[in-house]
Enzyme design. Sequence first.
Site, PDB file in Angstrom:
ATOM      1  N   HIS A  80      -1.752   2.228  -4.564  1.00  0.00           N
ATOM      2  CA  HIS A  80      -0.503   3.554  -3.442  1.00  0.00           C
ATOM      3  C   HIS A  80       0.546   4.405  -4.458  1.00  0.00           C
ATOM      4  O   HIS A  80       0.699   5.311  -4.057  1.00  0.00           O
ATOM      5  CB  HIS A  80      -0.270   3.142  -2.375  1.00  0.00           C
ATOM      6  N   ASP A 133      -4.322  -4.000  -2.308  1.00  0.00           N
ATOM      7  CA  ASP A 133      -2.935  -2.797  -2.948  1.00  0.00           C
ATOM      8  C   ASP A 133      -2.452  -3.038  -4.049  1.00  0.00           C
ATOM      9  O   ASP A 133      -1.619  -4.172  -4.233  1.00  0.00           O
ATOM     10  CB  ASP A 133      -1.978  -2.885  -2.171  1.00  0.00           C
ATOM     11  N   SER A 232       8.302  -0.211  -2.724  1.00  0.00           N
ATOM     12  CA  SER A 232       6.841   0.205  -3.279  1.00  0.00           C
ATOM     13  C   SER A 232       6.566  -0.734  -4.233  1.00  0.00           C
ATOM     14  O   SER A 232       7.223   0.115  -5.601  1.00  0.00           O
ATOM     15  CB  SER A 232       5.939   1.596  -2.839  1.00  0.00           C
TER      16      SER A 232
END
Length: 274
Positions: A80, A133, A232
Amino acid sequence: MHRRPRLIAVLLAVLAAAVAVLQPGPAAADGVVVGGHPARIDDSPWIVALASRARFGDARSGQFCAGVLVAPRKVVTVAHCLGRSVLGMPYRKVRDLRVIAGRGDLESSGGEEVPIRRAWVNPAYDAWTNEGDIAVITLARPVKTGKPIQLAEQADDPSYVSGRRALVYGWGDMAGDGSYASSLRAALVRVMPDASCGKAYPPGTPDGTYLPRTMLCAGVRAGGRDACQGDSGGPLVVGRRLVGLVSWGTGCGERGNPGVYTRIAGVARQVAEH
């Protein structure tokens, strides 16, 4: 870490409208380590920052996500981070996309900035459940100021045992209120049982679904220590082995809502192939 890409997209739209005159382009993705402490880049030479000054401005070297050096020219991060919801455009069109290694203080000029040669973004990534992910970046040249970390590649690696002490690293939101860090931080958490994670994030949960084959979660039962927006793609480390990448979660450091990480053992094959 944190906050689903679909929620980031909404935030980006609001921020773009509010600050377009002062700072065009999207704001930083997901935030700093909540409840953490300062960390020395020399002690964690495998963490890198993903950056683009063109998209995120000059502050904090343009950092928007993190990654982990697993070979001199290979960095792993989450899918992402390289998506439109974070970058506002296809990553291939971000001409100044860089990996910053050896720079603990993002306001400094230390370390090195290495261009990206290519990236593999998992085409099976599911933005609804957050499954898969993972992304792998190949650098234009080997990193000189960083050192790769060893992966916990096997599913039965003892690093994944519930209760193990782990450290999560990043430059994200330190309090869950948009107060981003300039210097690297880390927080001590514990690997949590899959059953607890599944209970916290069952199918149909708005922020995602916990799937133990490719995810693991870590935190503190009372809350207070966690990854957050901006973290992230950063590492979850047990001992000196990489077990997870900051992926998603509900809130930052909230009791009953542990952080969810991409399980390295579940994506080791993709990392090796790319």
